[in-house]
Scaffold this active site. Structure first.
Site, PDB file in Angstrom:
ATOM      1  CG  ASP A 199       9.054  -9.325   8.081  1.00 44.93           C
ATOM      2  OD1 ASP A 199       8.466  -8.235   8.049  1.00 44.93           O
ATOM      3  OD2 ASP A 199      10.098  -9.552   7.457  1.00 44.93           O
TER       4      ASP A 199
ATOM      5  CD  GLU B 220      -2.360  -5.296   6.524  1.00 47.86           C
ATOM      6  OE1 GLU B 220      -3.391  -5.324   5.833  1.00 47.86           O
ATOM      7  OE2 GLU B 220      -1.273  -4.867   6.095  1.00 47.86           O
TER       8      GLU B 220
ATOM      9  CD  GLU C 171       0.068  -1.340   3.162  1.00 46.45           C
ATOM     10  OE1 GLU C 171       0.303  -1.431   4.373  1.00 46.45           O
ATOM     11  OE2 GLU C 171       0.081  -2.329   2.388  1.00 46.45           O
TER      12      GLU C 171
ATOM     13  CE1 TYR D  91      -3.433  -8.386   5.281  1.00 48.84           C
ATOM     14  CE2 TYR D  91      -2.159  -9.626   6.897  1.00 48.84           C
ATOM     15  CZ  TYR D  91      -2.217  -8.774   5.812  1.00 48.84           C
ATOM     16  OH  TYR D  91      -1.055  -8.293   5.270  1.00 48.84           O
TER      17      TYR D  91
ATOM     18  CD  GLU E   9      -2.418  -3.821  -0.973  1.00 45.07           C
ATOM     19  OE1 GLU E   9      -2.003  -3.033  -0.098  1.00 45.07           O
ATOM     20  OE2 GLU E   9      -2.394  -5.051  -0.830  1.00 45.07           O
TER      21      GLU E   9
ATOM     22  CG  HIS F 116      -3.516  -0.642   3.580  1.00 41.86           C
ATOM     23  ND1 HIS F 116      -3.386  -0.743   4.952  1.00 41.86           N
ATOM     24  CD2 HIS F 116      -3.321  -1.894   3.080  1.00 41.86           C
ATOM     25  CE1 HIS F 116      -3.112  -2.001   5.270  1.00 41.86           C
ATOM     26  NE2 HIS F 116      -3.082  -2.724   4.158  1.00 41.86           N
TER      27      HIS F 116
END
Length: 643
Positions: free
Chosen positions: A410, A354, A307, A418, A332, A335
């Site tokens: 990460d 997310e 994004e 999400y 995206e 975002h």
């Protein structure tokens, strides 16, 4: 960033820990070395994944002057920081770096004069990189660093011409989320610090350079480019790309950058982007970033999309010709309100980015493509999340994660952020009513615009703006169950798809009689219906049935990655060897981890498959992104074939 519309199997997720869309089953570890003295703070806003000390000094503006060297695979130049010193006794500027060659540090006076500053670069931590400490006793208003990147920078990929769509010019692009930005710019690499930026970038004159900034649609390739980003952004939204790129508009404020052979197809696929922008503005207010353009990257891009403000990076694997995967663009774009506009202040609250974005994505899809399409996608996400949670440690099932400590951020980015996050907001919508909840969410974006925040702040806002005004709609225990407890609460609203009921009937008939559905039933199926059909076939099927399905529907050799990532693993598990060569061809061409890792995971379960996987990896390695390469290497190293 959206990694998946269906959750990756847990075995695959375990090896994806080097990229921003990975999933993890490891509980957060003890506090790491990448913490400042603020690590003792009880505030959820503290980011333990950065060495930065924003309580002492923050970057308010970044000015870049860079040279791109494709032959050396290197970016070099200067970064000049405008600083806001927060404490009178502060005498150090601490930045995050990874594999950077720091050549000089200077204080820049109001008259432009430069005075060298002392600095130390600590030994590299395997996760967080090297802490750069600059001694600045006089608290200069500006500091300039001269530096160069390493050819192995985790946030950059350099592609030879032969690895691109056109095959004529080299290509380079960045991926900064979560903490890869520090591999190509010294930064306060935390989402809790936002800054404006400008850049002058020089390159070979035959490539076009773009950044997450004000790219002019009529820009001319001349070897030198200037950019400005007037809105403050966090470091993970810094982005750069260079290659054989041309522009095609899809509306007055939106268009496609891509290689010449791809731009027309992408523009057709994404022609509804303006409709998406308008639909989102009606729901949540003005789009505040000027233009919304999209850059279609080579197939090696390891994610679905990123994004980057004003310039979404997108994988070509969502260009199917029927718009069935354009929800990636909806994600995206979303975002631009949830994530880019209002940002999680640390990665342990990634659901604020997310989860909100996945919820808004679904609302955009519903507004533009109808409720049934949105319901199919919600149903896929909910079913996948439930499947994943069965093998996920409880500590990783919370929306509000514990401090990450030594865990790579990460690895904190999972489907929980999400899909559980989106499900929670769908629950709130159901309880308070859509009209009330829409106004609430719009107020959240407006009141926290261009800021970074945390779960505690959201809960306080929720209680003040919704719960206190509707005290019987939701209980404190229900909110706690969603945010601070594992699993999916029993109060979660279930998505139901009319189309999937038809798909289920067709599959049951096939499995029962071996007779294929009437072509009138399948002729108009879109990707989501095929995904649901294949996913419901079980772990294995008779080779004869798979061969019959393959002959009828051309599943082997499909160009649709969402279908390929499900069909090939099923075929390999079932012993349908006829599909293996095309499975290999697919993973050699595509570098998007979500699509190829399930195929690698099935191949490595047998000795013959492991050899095939190794052969394909060696062929594909040069074209894979460093993040993808690390994931595949880890899987191959951990493989224990059955025979």
């Amino acid at each position: 960033m959206r990694p998946s519309s269906l959750i990756l199997p847990l075995a695959i997720a375990l090896v994806l820990g080097t990229a921003g869309c990975s999933e993890s089953t490891t509980a957060p570890a003890a506090p790491a070395t990448a913490t400042s003295e603020a690590s003792m703070s009880t505030s959820r806003s503290h980011d333990e994944s950065s060495y930065a000390q924003p309580e002492k000094v923050v970057i308010t503006d970044l000015a870049l002057d860079l040279d791109l060297d494709f032959d050396a695979r290197q970016i070099s130049g200067t970064a000049t920081y405008t600083l806001d010193w927060k404490r009178d006794d502060a005498n150090e500027l601490v930045l995050d770096t990874r594999e950077l060659d720091i050549r000089k540090v200077e204080a820049i006076g109001a008259d432009g004069s430069a005075a060298e500053l002392a600095y130390t670069l600590a030994p590299a931590d395997k996760v967080f990189g090297s802490k750069l400490t600059i001694t600045a006793m006089s608290q200069p208003a500006k500091v300039r660093i001269t530096y160069a990147t390493a050819p192995t920078a985790s946030g950059l990929q350099w592609l030879e011409p032969g690895m691109t769509e056109g095959g004529k010019l080299p290509f380079m692009f960045s991926q900064s989320q979560a903490i890869h930005g520090r591999s190509w710019i010294p930064l306060q690499d935390t989402p809790g610090v936002r800054f404006t930026y400008s850049a002058t970038v020089r390159s070979r004159p035959d490539v076009m350079v773009l950044m997450s900034a004000d790219n002019a649609p009529d820009a001319v390739r001349d070897g030198e480019y200037s950019f400005t980003m007037p809105q403050p952004i966090p470091s993970y939204l810094l982005a750069i790309a260079a290659g054989d790129l041309v522009f095609q508009p899809v509306s007055p404020r939106s268009g496609i950058w891509a290689e010449p052979s791809m731009v027309g197809k992408a523009a057709k696929e994404f022609e509804d982007t303006e409709k998406m922008i308008v639909a989102t503005e009606k729901l949540y207010g003005e789009y505040r970033w000027g233009r919304y353009d999209m850059l279609v990257l080579p197939p090696s891009f390891p994610f679905g999309g990123m994004e980057n403000p004003r310039l979404t990076f997108a994988t070509p694997t969502v260009i199917t010709g029927d718009k069935s995967l354009v929800s990636l663009i909806a994600h995206e774009l979303a975002h631009s309100w949830s994530g880019n506009l209002v940002t999680n202040s640390s990665w342990k609250d990634i659901w604020l980015n997310e989860g909100f974005t996945s919820y808004v994505q679904s609302r955009i899809v519903e507004a533009v493509y109808g409720k049934e399409m949105a319901d199919m996608e919600r149903m896929i996400d909910q079913a996948g999340l439930k499947e994943e949670l069965a093998d996920t440690p409880e500590a990783q099932q919370l929306l509000a994660l514990a401090p990450l400590g030594e865990l790579d951020p990460d690895e904190a980015l999972s489907s929980v952020a999400y899909d559980k996050g989106a499900w929670f907001l769908q629950f709130l919508e159901q309880r308070f009513g859509r009209e009330v909840f829409d106004a609430f969410l719009r107020g959240w974006f407006d009141s926290h615009a261009f800021g970074s925040t945390d779960t505690d702040t959201f809960v306080a806002y929720l209680n003040a703006e919704l719960v206190s005004k509707n005290p019987h709609a939701v209980s404190a225990a229900e909110l706690d169950a969603w945010i601070n407890q594992p699993g999916i609460p029993s109060t979660a609203p279930k998505a139901i798809s009319r189309n999937f009921a038809i798909v289920d009937s067709a599959r049951i008939a096939v499995q029962g009689s071996g007779e294929l559905p009437n072509r009138e039933v399948t002729r108009h199926w879109v990707t989501q219906e095929w995904v649901h059909f294949i996913s419901g076939l079980g772990d294995t099927q008779e080779v004869e049935l798979l061969a019959k399905l393959d002959k009828a529907y051309g599943l082997t050799g499909t160009s649709n990655g969402e279908i390929a990532m499900r069909w090939y693993p099923l075929a390999i598990r079932s012993g349908y060897d006829a599909a293996v060569p095309q499975a290999q061809a697919f993973i050699e061409k595509v570098g998007r981890r979500k699509l190829i890792m399930p195929i690698y995971a099935e191949l490595v379960k047998t000795q013959a498959g492991l050899e095939a996987a190794r052969t394909s990896f060696e062929r594909a390695r040069a074209g894979y992104h460093p993040i993808t390469t690390a994931s595949v290497e880890a899987m191959l190293a951990q493989a224990k074939p059955a025979n």
